[in-house]
Structures are given as structure tokens and as C-alpha cells.
Write an enzyme that holds these catalytic residues in place. Structure first.
Site, PDB file in Angstrom:
ATOM      1  N   SER A  99       0.747  -1.226   0.063  1.00 26.88           N
ATOM      2  CA  SER A  99       0.097   0.051   0.052  1.00 26.88           C
ATOM      3  C   SER A  99       0.803   1.030  -0.029  1.00 26.88           C
ATOM      4  O   SER A  99       0.374   2.255  -0.350  1.00 26.88           O
ATOM      5  CB  SER A  99      -0.979  -0.098   1.342  1.00 26.88           C
ATOM      6  OG  SER A  99      -0.407   0.286   2.247  1.00 26.88           O
ATOM      7  N   LYS A 129       0.277   4.490   7.148  1.00 20.21           N
ATOM      8  CA  LYS A 129      -0.303   5.488   5.711  1.00 20.21           C
ATOM      9  C   LYS A 129       0.126   6.916   6.035  1.00 20.21           C
ATOM     10  O   LYS A 129       0.832   7.241   6.965  1.00 20.21           O
ATOM     11  CB  LYS A 129      -1.723   5.354   5.864  1.00 20.21           C
ATOM     12  CG  LYS A 129      -2.557   4.099   5.751  1.00 20.21           C
ATOM     13  CD  LYS A 129      -2.578   3.442   4.489  1.00 20.21           C
ATOM     14  CE  LYS A 129      -3.296   2.276   4.586  1.00 20.21           C
ATOM     15  NZ  LYS A 129      -2.526   0.953   4.276  1.00 20.21           N
TER      16      LYS A 129
END
Lengths: 170, 203
Positions: free
Chosen positions: A43, A89
Site C-alpha cells: 500500500s 499510511k
């Protein structure tokens, strides 16, 4: 007789307690100051490889001052989907920001916008195609955040201190 | 320097037989001779063990507010029930069950702990109460629906929606104070809570 047994067992018992205490102190250091973490998953791809990388996580800054986060920081937080699972993230929106939910239009139409509520953050993976992030589960409560990533330490050839790449158009 | 070395060798030891010496200012405040100083150092030395025990084992805290009446703080004149917060079953076992009274970190305000009842788990269908925008919600993956037992004056999931289970910090298992109501906290939904929840059938 019995007191003799206790006298003999006392030093190793105290030694064991000291070992437990040292282990606990180490655990607290990892929890509140920082640690080396292995990262995996696609990701965050251009920033971090799919696997085999180790990073230093800084927990002290966020713990002492939760307001230290800035847009563009790499943030580690407990996944809202899986309790106990730590994910990383990039921080895109702070409370009050208006965010385009998905500029790529993959998950929702790119015209949809939200305001990040008080006490929440908008977090997104760098690799939008292979990332489950705020586009799926919405703004993330600040209480789930654990810390920020400070540097990559392994592989040694790619050692870097993560710089905040954000630039603002005024 | 000798005093520092002495401290590191003897800090936290249970034996209190320090070197015998005459009274001096140095001895008065060195770690081994003044009982008060020695007690403070020894406490600090063992602090990591205590802290980790409260983080993964259990802890005792006071609960304020009237949103959990009649389970907690039923008497308005005594608004501070003390309860045993069991962290082991949440932090280590990850056991979330409908009806548990749990403490969780507020999704709106960082650093605030709330106590509510876990009414619905992921996949359950809940009929919400007035302030919430939708009449019925399906609790999303990894989330729970938390409500106060006195739902009419409780700031709960009916205000801020489903809460990530990862925010749940501990489960309240016993009331410790006042002694009159000492005893286990039951894990049963009360009032209309269970009627409004359609549990996800086990597949």
C-alpha cells in the site's frame, strides 16, 4: 529446614523479578519512545517496498504532543478494521480540512468531498490502487494513532530519513 | 560516584541492610540510608513492572457521569463508582462480546476514556435511536455499536456512529466501591438494547 529452602531460593527469585522488571522497562520503551518495525504490504509502494524493509518508528513525539502531526507525515495507527494490527499510511487531512474522498474515482466518484471531523485524521496509502485506507473506513480517530515513521534503516543501501514532501500552493 | 554505584547495585533490593556508617549529610540523603529516599528509589525502580501489569492485566479506576445508570452510579449523590477494568480479556485475548460494559478511548476527543455497553458487533443490524441520521445501520467490519444504559442522556454511538473495536481499552468486570454494591457487572444488554439488534447469524 523450611527457612533454609527460602534462603536458598531467595537470590534466584529476586534475580527473576529483576529480569521481569527489565523486560517491562524495555516493553515500555518500545511502546512510548520508539522501536524498529518491519513493514510489509504494497500500500505504500513508491515510498516503501512490499517487504524486507525495517523502519524506526517514533512514538515519543506523538505521545508528548499529539498536535505534532503534519500533512504528509507517515503515520502508524491501529487498523480500524483489525484490532491490534498496526498499519502505516500517509496523513492527508487534519481536522477541518475538506478532502476529495477518492481523486482516482476507483472506490467512489471523484466528485465526493468530506470535511475531516474534530479529533480525526484522513489517512491514505501512497499506492492508491492497493490500499485500504480512509477511502474505505473514513476518517481515523486520533486515539488510534501510535506514532510516526522517522527513518528507514534496512536495507542499508536505502537508508533514509523520511522527509515530509508536502508543499503548499499559496 | 561511590553513592551512584551503590544505588545501581542496590536499587530495588528487598534487603535493607546497607553499610553501617555514622551520620553525615551525604549518608542522610544517599539512597541506602534514608528510609524515605530508599523507599522512593525502590518504588521508581519497580515502576515498569507495575505499569505493565496495569496495561495488560487489570486496573482500578473511578467512573464518573450518569450515562450508565442504573448499572453504574445509580445514586446521584454518589457519582463516583470505582470499578475493576479488566484489560487482559481485551488487550491480550481480544474477546469482544455483546452486552459487555467496556471502556474505550473517545473517537472524538483524544485522551478521553468513555464507559458504555457494547451492544452490537461487526455485521449486526442495529435500529438506532433519535440523534443518529439513519434509522438502521449495519455495523461495519472491525467496529462495534456502543450505547449507554441510560441512552436518553448518553453520548454514544447514536451520536458518533460505529466505533472501531481497536479503541476499546478494557472491560469492566466488578464494582469495587461503594461496598454496598460490590459485585460483578453483568454482561447483559438492558432495556430495548437487545430488541433493537439483529445479531449476525453464525455461519
Amino acid at each position: 529446614m523450611a527457612s533454609n529452602v527460602f534462603r536458598r531460593l531467595r537470590p534466584p527469585a529476586i534475580g527473576a523479578l529483576h529480569a521481569v522488571n527489565a523486560f517491562c522497562a524495555f516493553h515500555l520503551f518500545l511502546n512510548y519512545v520508539g522501536s524498529i518495525q518491519l513493514v510489509n504490504g504494497p500500500s505504500m509502494l513508491p515510498t516503501m517496498a512490499v517487504d524486507g524493509e525495517a523502519v524506526i518508528e517514533n512514538r515519543l513525539s506523538f505521545w508528548l504532543n499529539p498536535g505534532c502531526l503534519e500533512r504528509g507525515d507517515l503515520v502508524t495507527f491501529e487498523s480500524p478494521l483489525t484490532p491490534g494490527y498496526l498499519v502505516c499510511k500517509r496523513l492527508l487531512g487534519l481536522p477541518g480540512d475538506i478532502i476529495c474522498v477518492d481523486p482516482t474515482g476507483l472506490k467512489v466518484p471523484s466528485s465526493e468531498h468530506v470535511v475531516v471531523p474534530k479529533g480525526h485524521l484522513w489517512l491514505m496509502g501512497d499506492n492508491a490502487d492497493f490500499s485500504r485506507d480512509s477511502r474505505d473506513y473514513g476518517p481515523v480517530p486520533l486515539s488510534l494513532v501510535r506514532g510516526t515513521l522517522w527513518a528507514r534503516v534496512y536495507p542499508f543501501r536505502h537508508m533514509t530519513i523520511f522527509r515530509n514532501p508536502t508543499s503548499f500552493l499559496v | 560516584m561511590r553513592a551512584a554505584g551503590h544505588f545501581f547495585r542496590n536499587a530495588g533490593r528487598f534487603s535493607h541492610s546497607g553499610p553501617k556508617s555514622s551520620w553525615t549529610w551525604k549518608n542522610r540523603f544517599s539512597a541506602n540510608n534514608n528510609p524515605a529516599v530508599r523507599w522512593v528509589w525502590s518504588t521508581l525502580f519497580w515502576l515498569p513492572t507495575f505499569t505493565v501489569f496495569t496495561q495488560v492485566g487489570c486496573t482500578i479506576r473511578a467512573v464518573t457521569g450518569d450515562s450508565m445508570q442504573p448499572t453504574l452510579n445509580p445514586d446521584p449523590s454518589r457519582p463516583r463508582d470505582v470499578a475493576l477494568f479488566n484489560r487482559w480479556s481485551i488487550v491480550m485475548k481480544r474477546r469482544y462480546e455483546r452486552g459487555d460494559v467496556v471502556a474505550f478511548r473517545s473517537p472524538q476527543e483524544h485522551g478521553k476514556l468513555l464507559v458504555k455497553r457494547l451492544v452490537a458487533l461487526p455485521g449486526d443490524k442495529v435500529k438506532t435511536l433519535p440523534p443518529y441520521s439513519d434509522v438502521e445501520v449495519v455495523v461495519p467490519e472491525g467496529h462495534g455499536w456502543l450505547e449507554g444504559d441510560a441512552s436518553f442522556n448518553s453520548e454514544d454511538s447514536n451520536h458518533f456512529g460505529p466505533v472501531p473495536l481497536a479503541l476499546i481499552d478494557s472491560k469492566l468486570t466488578y464494582v469495587v466501591w461503594p461496598p454496598k454494591r460490590l459485585g460483578a457487572i453483568t454482561s447483559h444488554t438492558i432495556g430495548t438494547q437487545s430488541e433493537r439488534v439483529v445479531a449476525l447469524p453464525l455461519s
